[in-house]
Design a protein around this motif. Structure first.
Motif, PDB file in Angstrom:
ATOM      1  N   ARG A   7      -3.199   7.566 -13.260  1.00  0.00           N
ATOM      2  CA  ARG A   7      -2.363   7.071 -12.176  1.00  0.00           C
ATOM      3  C   ARG A   7      -3.162   6.953 -10.884  1.00  0.00           C
ATOM      4  O   ARG A   7      -3.027   5.998 -10.127  1.00  0.00           O
ATOM      5  CB  ARG A   7      -1.176   8.015 -11.991  1.00  0.00           C
ATOM      6  CG  ARG A   7       0.017   7.322 -11.411  1.00  0.00           C
ATOM      7  CD  ARG A   7       1.243   8.198 -11.455  1.00  0.00           C
ATOM      8  NE  ARG A   7       0.998   9.485 -10.860  1.00  0.00           N
ATOM      9  CZ  ARG A   7       1.653  10.599 -11.202  1.00  0.00           C
ATOM     10  NH1 ARG A   7       2.564  10.572 -12.131  1.00  0.00           N
ATOM     11  NH2 ARG A   7       1.407  11.743 -10.612  1.00  0.00           N
ATOM     12  N   ARG A   8      -4.021   7.957 -10.663  1.00  0.00           N
ATOM     13  CA  ARG A   8      -4.822   7.914  -9.445  1.00  0.00           C
ATOM     14  C   ARG A   8      -5.798   6.740  -9.474  1.00  0.00           C
ATOM     15  O   ARG A   8      -6.027   6.086  -8.463  1.00  0.00           O
ATOM     16  CB  ARG A   8      -5.589   9.230  -9.258  1.00  0.00           C
ATOM     17  CG  ARG A   8      -4.714  10.391  -8.833  1.00  0.00           C
ATOM     18  CD  ARG A   8      -4.029  10.095  -7.506  1.00  0.00           C
ATOM     19  NE  ARG A   8      -4.935   9.464  -6.576  1.00  0.00           N
ATOM     20  CZ  ARG A   8      -5.562  10.099  -5.620  1.00  0.00           C
ATOM     21  NH1 ARG A   8      -5.350  11.376  -5.448  1.00  0.00           N
ATOM     22  NH2 ARG A   8      -6.383   9.475  -4.813  1.00  0.00           N
ATOM     23  N   LEU A   9      -6.364   6.474 -10.652  1.00  0.00           N
ATOM     24  CA  LEU A   9      -7.279   5.338 -10.765  1.00  0.00           C
ATOM     25  C   LEU A   9      -6.551   4.039 -10.468  1.00  0.00           C
ATOM     26  O   LEU A   9      -7.060   3.168  -9.769  1.00  0.00           O
ATOM     27  CB  LEU A   9      -7.889   5.294 -12.173  1.00  0.00           C
ATOM     28  CG  LEU A   9      -9.117   6.191 -12.387  1.00  0.00           C
ATOM     29  CD1 LEU A   9      -9.501   6.234 -13.850  1.00  0.00           C
ATOM     30  CD2 LEU A   9     -10.290   5.703 -11.543  1.00  0.00           C
ATOM     31  N   LEU A  10      -5.327   3.919 -10.983  1.00  0.00           N
ATOM     32  CA  LEU A  10      -4.535   2.720 -10.729  1.00  0.00           C
ATOM     33  C   LEU A  10      -4.247   2.574  -9.240  1.00  0.00           C
ATOM     34  O   LEU A  10      -4.294   1.478  -8.688  1.00  0.00           O
ATOM     35  CB  LEU A  10      -3.221   2.783 -11.504  1.00  0.00           C
ATOM     36  CG  LEU A  10      -3.278   2.239 -12.924  1.00  0.00           C
ATOM     37  CD1 LEU A  10      -1.923   2.386 -13.595  1.00  0.00           C
ATOM     38  CD2 LEU A  10      -3.706   0.769 -12.889  1.00  0.00           C
ATOM     39  N   LEU A  11      -3.942   3.725  -8.599  1.00  0.00           N
ATOM     40  CA  LEU A  11      -3.634   3.692  -7.169  1.00  0.00           C
ATOM     41  C   LEU A  11      -4.837   3.234  -6.353  1.00  0.00           C
ATOM     42  O   LEU A  11      -4.691   2.695  -5.263  1.00  0.00           O
ATOM     43  CB  LEU A  11      -3.218   5.091  -6.708  1.00  0.00           C
ATOM     44  CG  LEU A  11      -1.724   5.333  -6.577  1.00  0.00           C
ATOM     45  CD1 LEU A  11      -1.459   6.778  -6.242  1.00  0.00           C
ATOM     46  CD2 LEU A  11      -1.137   4.426  -5.503  1.00  0.00           C
ATOM     47  N   MET A  12      -6.047   3.501  -6.899  1.00  0.00           N
ATOM     48  CA  MET A  12      -7.250   3.125  -6.170  1.00  0.00           C
ATOM     49  C   MET A  12      -7.393   1.617  -6.064  1.00  0.00           C
ATOM     50  O   MET A  12      -7.974   1.119  -5.105  1.00  0.00           O
ATOM     51  CB  MET A  12      -8.477   3.688  -6.883  1.00  0.00           C
ATOM     52  CG  MET A  12      -8.935   5.017  -6.345  1.00  0.00           C
ATOM     53  SD  MET A  12     -10.270   5.674  -7.363  1.00  0.00           S
ATOM     54  CE  MET A  12     -11.547   4.464  -7.080  1.00  0.00           C
ATOM     55  N   VAL A  13      -6.865   0.903  -7.062  1.00  0.00           N
ATOM     56  CA  VAL A  13      -7.081  -0.544  -7.100  1.00  0.00           C
ATOM     57  C   VAL A  13      -6.565  -1.246  -5.847  1.00  0.00           C
ATOM     58  O   VAL A  13      -7.334  -1.942  -5.171  1.00  0.00           O
ATOM     59  CB  VAL A  13      -6.491  -1.150  -8.392  1.00  0.00           C
ATOM     60  CG1 VAL A  13      -6.595  -2.661  -8.366  1.00  0.00           C
ATOM     61  CG2 VAL A  13      -7.219  -0.588  -9.607  1.00  0.00           C
ATOM     62  N   PRO A  14      -5.274  -1.059  -5.472  1.00  0.00           N
ATOM     63  CA  PRO A  14      -4.827  -1.751  -4.254  1.00  0.00           C
ATOM     64  C   PRO A  14      -5.585  -1.302  -3.013  1.00  0.00           C
ATOM     65  O   PRO A  14      -5.893  -2.142  -2.147  1.00  0.00           O
ATOM     66  CB  PRO A  14      -3.336  -1.377  -4.147  1.00  0.00           C
ATOM     67  CG  PRO A  14      -3.128  -0.245  -5.076  1.00  0.00           C
ATOM     68  CD  PRO A  14      -4.174  -0.332  -6.129  1.00  0.00           C
ATOM     69  N   THR A  15      -5.911  -0.029  -2.925  1.00  0.00           N
ATOM     70  CA  THR A  15      -6.673   0.444  -1.767  1.00  0.00           C
ATOM     71  C   THR A  15      -8.019  -0.264  -1.696  1.00  0.00           C
ATOM     72  O   THR A  15      -8.459  -0.701  -0.629  1.00  0.00           O
ATOM     73  CB  THR A  15      -6.895   1.965  -1.871  1.00  0.00           C
ATOM     74  OG1 THR A  15      -5.667   2.593  -2.175  1.00  0.00           O
ATOM     75  CG2 THR A  15      -7.446   2.523  -0.576  1.00  0.00           C
ATOM     76  N   LEU A  16      -8.622  -0.379  -2.864  1.00  0.00           N
ATOM     77  CA  LEU A  16      -9.927  -1.025  -2.922  1.00  0.00           C
ATOM     78  C   LEU A  16      -9.828  -2.498  -2.515  1.00  0.00           C
ATOM     79  O   LEU A  16     -10.658  -3.006  -1.762  1.00  0.00           O
ATOM     80  CB  LEU A  16     -10.464  -0.913  -4.358  1.00  0.00           C
ATOM     81  CG  LEU A  16     -11.968  -0.992  -4.515  1.00  0.00           C
ATOM     82  CD1 LEU A  16     -12.641   0.067  -3.664  1.00  0.00           C
ATOM     83  CD2 LEU A  16     -12.342  -0.819  -5.974  1.00  0.00           C
ATOM     84  N   ILE A  17      -8.788  -3.156  -3.012  1.00  0.00           N
ATOM     85  CA  ILE A  17      -8.617  -4.574  -2.669  1.00  0.00           C
ATOM     86  C   ILE A  17      -8.417  -4.713  -1.162  1.00  0.00           C
ATOM     87  O   ILE A  17      -9.059  -5.538  -0.499  1.00  0.00           O
ATOM     88  CB  ILE A  17      -7.430  -5.172  -3.444  1.00  0.00           C
ATOM     89  CG1 ILE A  17      -7.779  -5.222  -4.933  1.00  0.00           C
ATOM     90  CG2 ILE A  17      -7.089  -6.561  -2.916  1.00  0.00           C
ATOM     91  CD1 ILE A  17      -6.635  -5.657  -5.810  1.00  0.00           C
ATOM     92  N   LEU A  18      -7.580  -3.848  -0.613  1.00  0.00           N
ATOM     93  CA  LEU A  18      -7.349  -3.891   0.833  1.00  0.00           C
ATOM     94  C   LEU A  18      -8.648  -3.636   1.586  1.00  0.00           C
ATOM     95  O   LEU A  18      -8.956  -4.306   2.581  1.00  0.00           O
ATOM     96  CB  LEU A  18      -6.303  -2.839   1.224  1.00  0.00           C
ATOM     97  CG  LEU A  18      -4.851  -3.283   1.115  1.00  0.00           C
ATOM     98  CD1 LEU A  18      -3.921  -2.114   1.359  1.00  0.00           C
ATOM     99  CD2 LEU A  18      -4.575  -4.387   2.135  1.00  0.00           C
TER     100      LEU A  18
END
Lengths: 315, 315, 747
Positions: A7-18
């Motif tokens: 779940r944490r890895l998934l959460l990283m994706v939008p942060t990374l895109i931003l």
């Protein structure tokens, strides 16, 4: 536990895109005319247009972003204008150098600062505690180029105990690199020591105030059992979180130390790229740093979950 | 202050709390209520002030900061010119004429060290004020409304925090140019996320308190609740956060100068001086070490003030 | 376990007969806390003895030094605390002379302790099994497997269901009651001589509290330990202890056999405490609660003369000048009379020294010159509430709640905090809402005030439907429905002065011109008896009771029609609680306001309410007149709840209905009747499968159960022990009439 990590890895994706959008925006949108900001006010309009075309800066913003981000994902990071080589291997090589330095510093920092903090916390409000807290925190706020320059003078110029450079002459065995990294690592250590030690101290003090510590003492456990069995694990939770977030600060410190010691790490590369407006290199290295930072936060979260059964099982 | 033997016990919370609420008087059993109440009010008002005066760390920090403020404002009136070049007297050792020696251009290091306080004392406080202002607004809104507003704001804050401040500011300053105003705004903007986090968590702690519910039950507008009900009760964490940020603003401003993204020569700015003079570290260490010591003393002093304030507030 | 060597006490302590030294022997103990260079005396010359196997209750309000005494016995005073004089001996061994290692063995071996909040008393990141096993390891040198085996055994002893699974659990996976069982198991692991119970049930729900009390009572028969029970709840002492000591401002003011002290107190403070708690079954129309004037002295505040003289309604000049000794009752009578006549302290030589009598004999002491007059202590508050009819409260409904539902999201789970609750509130009445934590009573209240929006259902107020949130309600609707909150420390904005708090409330809710606002604020503060000088101060400078008074004044700023009181007095000391309850009753009589009164304290709810609603697991399961709800036939849950309160009476036999199992989760409530998993009157499958109907009487009393009223009445009366059963059976033939109180008050 695995679900928590997933779940944490998934959460990283939008942060990374931003984050990538932000970097892109800062680098290419904010200055307005990219080529103009690279070439400076004295370049002719033709030169500017030509560079804009070469950079693709004449196309719409979103198109450029998608191109750039897509390239980043597929490993096409473009070429460095400054070093005239592909960005990917350059960044990776510098990153390796930086990780060596940062890792070496962390190995020094983490045990020392936790020991110092717990020690101070156990002697809360004593003169020793105040002394430790104030002095380590003071060291934290001294910029690393100040401490670095002083250390360089004392240990390399004056006492001649340590080398002035951060890299051994080529052909030296790998292990000798650590000897050369001692001096650059110390400013980084001073930079982090106070902050992590303070968190370890606060964690210790807070946990010691918890009723379960009283329970442990009053059920007749020896002191060392109370500290190592009941206190330490719980006291480490805020500390580990902070170590994770401090990685960002450490990377900032890395930039300065690498410049000061002329060490070929990612910070040094980044400063040179910024000074020379080498946009592909600059963007890629900043994004790599952001990824590094998020990964270290993730690792910290995993360690916290390991320390705290409630989080572990809830995940 | 006595050094207590290490002990796992805590000061009695019952005693501490009861006493923290209102000092125990030594009045007669039938106390003169009005006099006692008035005295209590006066005591409360004076308490913070006297506690600060009695704090050795706070006072030491304050004296040093005031020294540098004075130097920043008036040093040119009684030192040599910090910018006048003397090609005949470059890199001279400290002497009666040049107490701190001279630099590579023969400029008086004492004069430059004293005048070097000025730039950082402009940049750091103004950047801090901006960060506090923006951070308080963002934190209040985010913590008060929660929900989707909070979610969006905090995601952005996360992204900004994922990029080390030094690196983001390098990115911005390399492309927007360097000038006092840009540096101030950049540092202010980059310090906004951490401030807003602090404010937000303080707001969240307050907003569930019953007096906030009471305000909602009498139909107060959200703006009123935020500004008049909540804000006065989170002053202390904001002030402490402000002093922390002030220290880091000095740090960041100096670091940016050192890396070459701050002010341009011939400014006597400390970071810039250290960057330009460090190549002469082996032959003329004074040109580097004096500004380094000056910078260290200022950041440590701000840190001592932070420590003193935090300690008094937490009592 | 071998007896430690018994050194001769230099002070010449008299050991109890039979050679056995007392389990705890405290002599002239003086303890101070040091703060900002000042020494604050928190225990003043406390002398007490607990015989072997005896249960001793130490009662007193917050800050009186009860916990300090326990910590002194454990030699675990806070770092800023010192023992200035006196001694503490456990089994004849002076605790202060123990070496560090001996002290370690002592703690948990000879003395052990059970704490107030079991959730924080257990190490959060360690399995229950390891926490228990380490006691055996460090006290008896057992290896891991043996220690775990003993841990399993000790869990069995405290009747934990499934000990094997529990050993592997973490504390947060257990319910509050189970956590406290584990703490008790841990305390009893090594067969201590003295077990200190520090508020062992405070903060637990009523049914869980009863469960823990049952366990302690049952264990007493099987363990050797003497018990020191520290509590503010007199009912607990009455139930568990043979002897009781009453502590006030660090002084033991009265001591004696629990029954004697509670039925015939001889110190004005004890009398005050007994009078200010509503007795079970007491109602505001019968009698006003007595209050103790003034406030508790601050910790360590120096007091001249008798520590209680400043608040004592019987104080005479001699009391404020000379502190009375700890007189034996009634043998020291003569000397005191002489003292009174001479207005000077009596000659100490004329009295029997405290504890000259061996433990176990009739030993009663009181620190008062005027013990003989205590039974005639003047009553302080003659206010009596008028009955509903006399209050003119016959004008129909003021509030109608219709199938209101509210759910919360907790991750993926949906918690239904209020499930389709309907109820009516009549004009001018007090509606008591009771239930354990998580029953949804506060959520329901917040839906009424608009602090939370209901997901479904309507709330009608004075014939108009209320908008769901406060932000969307008109200023007039806000004015009419106000709330008094639970926590006195957060109910007032600490940044504002008392006057500005009230002024703002009057301005927003009462309207009016500047001059009239000021007058209104003055009137309000006078109504709630907050002296004008406190108006200039900030809330941090007010006592808890004063803060709650200001909060009440704030709620009354716009002359509300309905005030919701959410546990308004439960955070306060009992002596202050009474005056807050009296104030609410008085304001209601004068202002014609309706109350919703939320509390977990059944005696308080019974005292103040005209009608009562009982909530269980988000549902309203019973509503009716206070009398009806408290007497059969009533819902089995109500019955269990009522039986669980520790009462202050010694004569009527008690029958405790033990509920099995733990409170089910709100996210997954049981099918059929929500109470069927724990019900002691389970009919069978019908309870599991069908949602029960409301059984309704002609008077409007209704409860949600499959058992019809006559059957339920017969069963409940038959199960009720004691001579009053018949009277109840007769009186309740016609539900709703004023039946005789089946639980006679103790005095």
């Amino acid at each position: 536990m695995l679900r928590l990590i997933g779940r944490r890895l998934l959460l990283m994706v939008p942060t990374l895109i931003l984050a990538s959008m932000l970097i892109f925006a800062l680098a290419e949108v904010l200055p307005g005319d990219v080529a103009r900001s690279i070439l400076g006010p004295y370049a002719t309009q033709e030169q500017v247009d030509l560079l804009n075309q070469r950079l693709g800066a004449d196309r719409p913003v979103y198109e450029r972003y998608v191109d750039w981000a897509g390239g980043f994902v597929t490993g096409d990071w473009g070429d460095s204008l400054l070093f005239d080589e592909a960005v990917l291997p350059l960044v990776m090589r510098s990153l390796g150098n930086s990780l060596l330095l940062a890792g070496f510093a962390l190995v020094l920092i983490v045990p020392t600062s936790i020991a110092v903090g717990v020690f101070a916390g156990l002697r809360r409000d004593s003169l020793l505690d105040r002394g430790i807290t104030v002095s380590t925190l003071s060291m934290t706020v001294i910029p690393e180029f100040v401490s670095g320059v002083v250390l360089l003078y004392v240990f390399a110029v004056w006492l001649k105990w340590l080398p002035v450079t951060a890299l051994p002459p080529s052909g030296s065995p790998f292990v000798s690199r650590f000897y050369y990294l001692i001096l650059p690592a110390i400013p980084l250590m001073l930079l982090e020591l106070g902050y992590i030690a303070r968190m370890a101290r606060v964690g210790t003090v807070q946990v010691l105030a918890m009723p379960y510590i009283r329970t442990a003492v009053l059920k007749g456990l020896p002191r060392r059992r109370v500290i190592f069995g009941h206190m330490l694990r719980n006291a480490m939770v805020p500390t580990v979180t902070v170590i994770g977030t401090q990685i960002g600060w450490l990377i900032g410190g890395l930039v300065v130390v690498e410049v000061l010691f002329a060490y070929p790490g990612i910070g040094n590369i980044m400063v040179q790229a910024a000074k020379n407006k080498d946009l592909p290199l600059l963007e890629a290295s900043v994004l790599m740093v952001a990824i590094l930072y998020m990964v270290s936060n993730l690792i910290a979260d995993i360690v916290v979950a390991l320390l705290n059964p409630r989080i572990r099982m809830g995940g | 202050m006595d050094v207590r033997s290490p002990d796992l016990r805590e000061p009695d919370p019952e005693a501490v709390e009861t006493l923290a609420d209102g000092e125990v008087g030594h009045q007669e059993p039938e106390l003169e209520a009005d006099a006692a109440a008035a005295a209590e009010q006066r005591r409360q008002r004076r308490f913070l002030f006297t506690a600060l005066l009695r704090s050795p760390t706070f006072m030491t920090g304050l004296v040093i900061v005031l020294f540098w403020v004075f130097m920043g404002l008036f040093s040119t009136a009684f030192t040599q010119s910090p910018t006048s070049i003397d090609a005949m007297a470059t890199l001279q050792e400290p002497s009666a004429e040049h107490w701190f020696g001279t630099d590579d251009l023969g400029r008086d290091v004492l004069a430059r060290t004293m005048a070097g306080a000025r730039t950082v004392l402009y940049i750091a406080p103004l950047a801090t004020v901006l960060a506090l202002l923006w951070g308080s607004i963002v934190g209040l809104v985010s913590g008060f409304y929660r929900g989707i507003t909070d979610e969006i704001i905090m995601r952005l804050v996360d992204v900004l925090l994922a990029l080390p401040i030094i690196i983001t500011s390098i990115l911005i300053l390399s492309l927007l140019g360097r000038g006092m105003a840009i540096i101030i705004i950049t540092i202010g903007a980059l310090f906004t996320p951490p401030v807003s986090r602090t404010v937000r968590s303080a707001v969240i702690g307050e907003r569930e308190r019953e007096y906030v519910m009471a305000a909602r039950l009498r139909g107060e507008r959200s703006a009123f609740v935020m500004a008049r009900e909540i804000l006065p009760n989170i002053k202390e964490p904001i002030i402490v956060e402000g002093t922390i940020r002030l220290g880091y603003a000095v740090f960041t401003a100096a670091t940016l100068s050192f890396l070459g993204f701050g002010l341009a020569p011939p400014s006597p700015d400390w970071g810039l001086t250290i960057a330009t003079q460090r190549v002469f570290l082996q032959i003329a260490p004074w040109a580097v070490l004096f500004p380094a010591a000056a910078l260290a003393s200022l950041v440590v002093a701000v840190n001592l003030i932070t420590d003193g304030l935090g300690r008094v507030f937490s009592k | 376990m071998s007896m430690p060597e018994h050194p001769l006490d230099p002070a010449g302590a008299a050991p109890a007969p039979g050679n056995a030294p007392p389990a705890l022997d405290v002599r002239d103990l003086e303890v101070s806390f040091h703060r900002r260079g000042r020494a604050l005396r928190v225990l003043k010359g406390v002398t007490m003895t607990i015989g072997q196997g005896e249960a001793y209750g130490l009662v007193g309000e917050s800050g009186c030094g009860k916990t300090t005494l326990a910590m002194a016995a454990m030699r675990y005073l806070a770092t800023n605390g010192t023992i200035d004089a006196g001694s503490v001996a456990v089994e004849g061994q002076d605790v202060s002379t123990l070496s560090e290692e001996a002290l370690r063995k002592w703690r948990g071996g000879k003395i052990s302790m059970v704490y107030q909040d079991p959730a924080t008393a257990l190490s959060p990141a360690m399995r229950i099994g390891d926490q228990l096993a380490e006691v055996f390891h460090y006290h008896e040198g057992m290896g891991k497997t043996e220690a775990l085996e003993r841990a399993r055994e000790s869990l069995r002893r405290v009747a934990i269901p499934d000990p094997d699974a529990t050993l592997k659990r973490y504390p947060f996976e257990l319910s509050g009651g189970q956590q406290q069982r584990v703490v008790i198991a841990m305390a009893l692991a090594v067969d201590p001589q003295l077990l200190i119970l520090d508020e062992p049930t405070t903060g637990l729900d009523a049914t869980v509290e009863a469960e823990i009390l049952d366990l302690i009572e049952e264990l007493r028969g099987r363990i050797n330990a003497a018990i020191l029970l520290i509590t503010h709840n007199l009912g607990l002492v009455a139930r568990l202890c043979e002897r009781v000591g009453v502590l006030y401002a660090g002084r033991l003011v009265e001591e004696g056999p629990a029954r004697d002290v509670f039925t015939d107190p001889r110190h004005p403070y004890t009398m005050g405490l007994l009078r200010c708690v509503p007795r079970f079954g007491m109602n505001k129309t019968d009698a006003a609660l007595q209050t103790i004037p003034g406030t508790l002295p601050a910790l360590g505040e120096p007091l001249e003369g008798c520590v209680y003289s400043a608040r004592c309604p019987m104080a005479k000049p001699v009391c404020t000048q000379h502190e009375p000794d700890f007189f034996a009752w009634p043998s020291d009578l003569g000397a005191r009379a002489a003292a009174e006549a001479a207005s000077k302290p009596p000659d100490p030589a004329a009295f029997s020294p405290h504890h000259a009598n061996p433990v176990g004999e009739s030993d009663r002491y009181a620190r008062c010159y005027f013990s003989p007059e205590v039974p005639e202590m003047p009553h302080m508050t003659p206010v009596l509430a008028t009955s509903l009819e006399a209050r003119g409260a016959e004008g129909g409904n003021v509030l109608e709640i219709d199938t209101v539902r509210r759910t919360f999201k907790d991750g993926k789970k949906k918690l239904t905090a209020v499930a389709d609750v309907s109820l009516d509130l009549r004009k001018g009445e007090t509606f008591g809402l009771v239930g354990e934590s998580g029953s949804g009573k506060t959520t329901l209240a917040k839906c009424v005030t608009g602090l939370l929006a209901p997901d479904a259902g309507t709330i009608t107020f004075e014939a108009g439907e209320l908008r769901p949130t406060a932000a969307r309600r008109s200023q007039d609707a806000l004015r009419a429905i106000q709330m008094v909150f639970q926590n006195p420390d957060s109910t007032l904005n600490p940044a504002w002065s008392t006057r500005s708090i009230l002024t703002r409330a009057v301005r927003k809710l009462g309207g009016g011109k500047a001059g009239s606002v000021r007058a209104k604020v003055d009137k309000l503060s006078a109504d709630v008896r907050v002296e004008p000088r406190f108006l200039m101060q900030r809330p941090t400078e007010l006592s808890g009771g004063q803060k709650q008074r200001v909060a009440i004044a704030r709620a009354f700023a716009g002359d509300p029609t309905l005030v919701i009181c959410d546990e308004p007095a439960s955070a306060l000391d009992v002596s202050v609680q009474a005056s807050i309850l009296n104030l609410l009753v008085e304001l209601q009589t004068n202002e014609k306001v309706s109350y919703v009164f939320i509390s977990h304290d059944l005696a308080v709810v019974r005292y103040i309410s005209d009608r009562i609603g009982v909530m269980y697991l988000a549902e309203l399961i019973e509503v009716g007149g206070a009398e009806e709800v408290f007497n059969p036939p009533h819902h089995p849950y109500t019955e269990a709840l009522l039986s669980s309160i520790p009462k202050l009476d010694f004569d009527s036999p008690r029958r405790r209905i033990a509920l099995h199992g733990t409170m089910p989760s709100l996210s997954d409530p049981p099918s059929g009747c929500r109470f069927h998993t724990r019900c002691h009157r389970l009919l069978g499958d019908i309870c599991k499968e069908q949602e029960p109907p409301f059984q309704e009487s002609t008077t409007g009393h209704r409860y949600k159960c499959h058992i019809p009223p006559d059957e339920l009445l017969a069963a409940q009366v038959a199960d009720r022990p004691g001579p009053h059963a018949e009277a109840v059976a007769q009186a309740t033939d016609a539900p709703g009439t004023d039946s005789a109180d089946p639980q006679p008050a103790a005095s």
